[in-house]
Design a protein around this motif. Structure first.
Motif, PDB file in Angstrom:
ATOM      1  N   GLU A   1    -108.590 -26.512  73.339  1.00 52.33           N
ATOM      2  CA  GLU A   1    -109.892 -26.377  72.696  1.00 52.33           C
ATOM      3  C   GLU A   1    -110.614 -27.721  72.635  1.00 52.33           C
ATOM      4  O   GLU A   1    -111.829 -27.804  72.909  1.00 52.33           O
ATOM      5  N   ALA A   2    -109.887 -28.779  72.310  1.00 46.95           N
ATOM      6  CA  ALA A   2    -110.501 -30.112  72.255  1.00 46.95           C
ATOM      7  C   ALA A   2    -110.994 -30.531  73.629  1.00 46.95           C
ATOM      8  O   ALA A   2    -112.066 -31.150  73.761  1.00 46.95           O
ATOM      9  N   LEU A   3    -110.234 -30.194  74.672  1.00 48.20           N
ATOM     10  CA  LEU A   3    -110.623 -30.553  76.035  1.00 48.20           C
ATOM     11  C   LEU A   3    -111.874 -29.780  76.455  1.00 48.20           C
ATOM     12  O   LEU A   3    -112.779 -30.344  77.098  1.00 48.20           O
ATOM     13  N   LEU A   4    -111.951 -28.519  76.108  1.00 48.56           N
ATOM     14  CA  LEU A   4    -113.142 -27.730  76.422  1.00 48.56           C
ATOM     15  C   LEU A   4    -114.383 -28.302  75.733  1.00 48.56           C
ATOM     16  O   LEU A   4    -115.452 -28.402  76.327  1.00 48.56           O
ATOM     17  N   ASN A  39    -110.454 -25.419  83.821  1.00 47.82           N
ATOM     18  CA  ASN A  39    -111.915 -25.305  83.762  1.00 47.82           C
ATOM     19  C   ASN A  39    -112.527 -26.565  83.144  1.00 47.82           C
ATOM     20  O   ASN A  39    -113.554 -27.073  83.622  1.00 47.82           O
ATOM     21  N   ALA A  40    -111.919 -27.054  82.080  1.00 44.16           N
ATOM     22  CA  ALA A  40    -112.435 -28.255  81.425  1.00 44.16           C
ATOM     23  C   ALA A  40    -112.354 -29.472  82.348  1.00 44.16           C
ATOM     24  O   ALA A  40    -113.305 -30.256  82.441  1.00 44.16           O
ATOM     25  N   VAL A  41    -111.249 -29.631  83.045  1.00 50.09           N
ATOM     26  CA  VAL A  41    -111.094 -30.756  83.979  1.00 50.09           C
ATOM     27  C   VAL A  41    -112.122 -30.649  85.096  1.00 50.09           C
ATOM     28  O   VAL A  41    -112.697 -31.650  85.540  1.00 50.09           O
ATOM     29  N   ALA A  66    -107.209 -34.987  89.708  1.00 47.88           N
ATOM     30  CA  ALA A  66    -105.871 -34.413  89.847  1.00 47.88           C
ATOM     31  C   ALA A  66    -104.909 -35.002  88.820  1.00 47.88           C
ATOM     32  O   ALA A  66    -104.125 -34.272  88.190  1.00 47.88           O
ATOM     33  N   ASP A  67    -104.964 -36.302  88.648  1.00 44.80           N
ATOM     34  CA  ASP A  67    -104.082 -36.958  87.679  1.00 44.80           C
ATOM     35  C   ASP A  67    -104.374 -36.476  86.261  1.00 44.80           C
ATOM     36  O   ASP A  67    -103.454 -36.286  85.454  1.00 44.80           O
ATOM     37  N   ASP A  68    -105.648 -36.284  85.960  1.00 47.43           N
ATOM     38  CA  ASP A  68    -106.027 -35.809  84.631  1.00 47.43           C
ATOM     39  C   ASP A  68    -105.494 -34.396  84.406  1.00 47.43           C
ATOM     40  O   ASP A  68    -104.939 -34.079  83.341  1.00 47.43           O
ATOM     41  N   LEU A  69    -105.641 -33.545  85.401  1.00 50.51           N
ATOM     42  CA  LEU A  69    -105.131 -32.177  85.295  1.00 50.51           C
ATOM     43  C   LEU A  69    -103.631 -32.177  85.031  1.00 50.51           C
ATOM     44  O   LEU A  69    -103.146 -31.527  84.097  1.00 50.51           O
ATOM     45  N   VAL A  70    -102.878 -32.901  85.865  1.00 54.17           N
ATOM     46  CA  VAL A  70    -101.418 -32.922  85.716  1.00 54.17           C
ATOM     47  C   VAL A  70    -101.020 -33.501  84.360  1.00 54.17           C
ATOM     48  O   VAL A  70    -100.091 -33.014  83.707  1.00 54.17           O
ATOM     49  N   GLY A  71    -101.727 -34.523  83.912  1.00 49.08           N
ATOM     50  CA  GLY A  71    -101.429 -35.110  82.614  1.00 49.08           C
ATOM     51  C   GLY A  71    -101.571 -34.104  81.483  1.00 49.08           C
ATOM     52  O   GLY A  71    -100.720 -34.034  80.581  1.00 49.08           O
TER      53      GLY A  71
END
Length: 245
Positions: free
Chosen positions: A44-47, A112-114, A212-217
């Motif tokens: 939720e925070a990421l969205l 979706n957020a990333v 990509a790094d952000d998603l995996v993190g």
């Protein structure tokens, strides 16, 4: 399910896709060990972060003038699609930020957020639903696409020449990154997945890797033991023309 490395080793991007857009790059991320579930405080925070970032981007710029969205509109026109009618996934999500991004489940909400934060089309597929490896190609028009229309499950077919992601059983995503099929959609039970990041100039390799790094993190926050395998596809003949900085 096949080994993650085997899935990516057998993946393909057809030469006629690169002929259409020599600047195209696809970064595939196959993962296993996901912890599925509904949206939580972190997702939720990421969205909300993505919604805020999009608001700043759009403060003085129309959605279709944002650089990577404009590039994808041109790519859609190149294979005969009308971008004002069938919007690439990045544009569709960015337009929704004003009223709020969809809340689906933790995995979908994170990617979706990333996608919005990094301004890159990003799709997620459940590898348990795959038959063989992913391939990006220009359709003949005979390939089946399992979807829903007016609440009813139907089988559609892409237009001849349309750029589609598919596997051995049919189309998994139409019009490059427009609409994903039902068979491989992420659910609250997904534990192994394929994420596809689509890039065109002016998006740089550095920006693509950062997304990509952000998603995996974010995925690893919920699943510390996540197994991750990646593969980058690009047109070797056009490699020198793609911005790297």
């Amino acid at each position: 399910m096949a080994d993650l490395r085997d899935v990516l080793d057998d993946a393909e991007v057809a030469p006629d896709v690169f002929a259409l857009r020599p600047d195209y790059r696809a970064l595939l991320i196959a993962v296993d060990g996901l912890i599925p579930g509904p949206g939580d405080a972190d997702s939720e925070a990421l969205l909300r972060q993505a919604e805020s970032a999009a608001g700043k981007l759009l403060a003085g710029t129309a959605v279709d003038k944002l650089p990577h969205i404009a590039a994808w509109r041109d790519a859609y026109r190149a294979f005969g699609a009308k971008p004002q009618r069938t919007r690439n996934s990045l544009e569709a999500l960015t337009r929704r930020t004003a009223t709020g991004l969809p809340r689906v489940n933790r995995l979908t909400d994170v990617y979706n957020a990333v996608s919005v934060l990094h301004q890159v089309p990003l799709g997620g597929e459940d590898l348990a639903g795959y038959h063989g490896s992913p391939r990006l190609l220009r359709a003949t028009g005979s390939e089946p696409f399992n979807t829903v229309a007016d609440g009813t499950v139907v089988v559609e077919h892409p237009d001849p020449g349309e750029v589609v992601w598919c596997d051995d059983a049919g189309v998994t995503c139409r019009r490059w990154n427009w609409r994903q099929g039902r068979r491989t959609q992420l659910t609250a039970d997904t534990t192994t997945a394929l994420f596809i990041l689509d890039a065109l100039a002016p998006l740089t390799d550095h920006a693509l890797t950062a997304a990509a790094d952000d998603l995996v993190g974010h995925l690893r926050r919920a699943a510390p033991d996540l197994q991750v395998t990646t593969r980058l596809f690009r047109d070797a003949a056009a490699e020198r023309a793609v911005p790297r900085a």
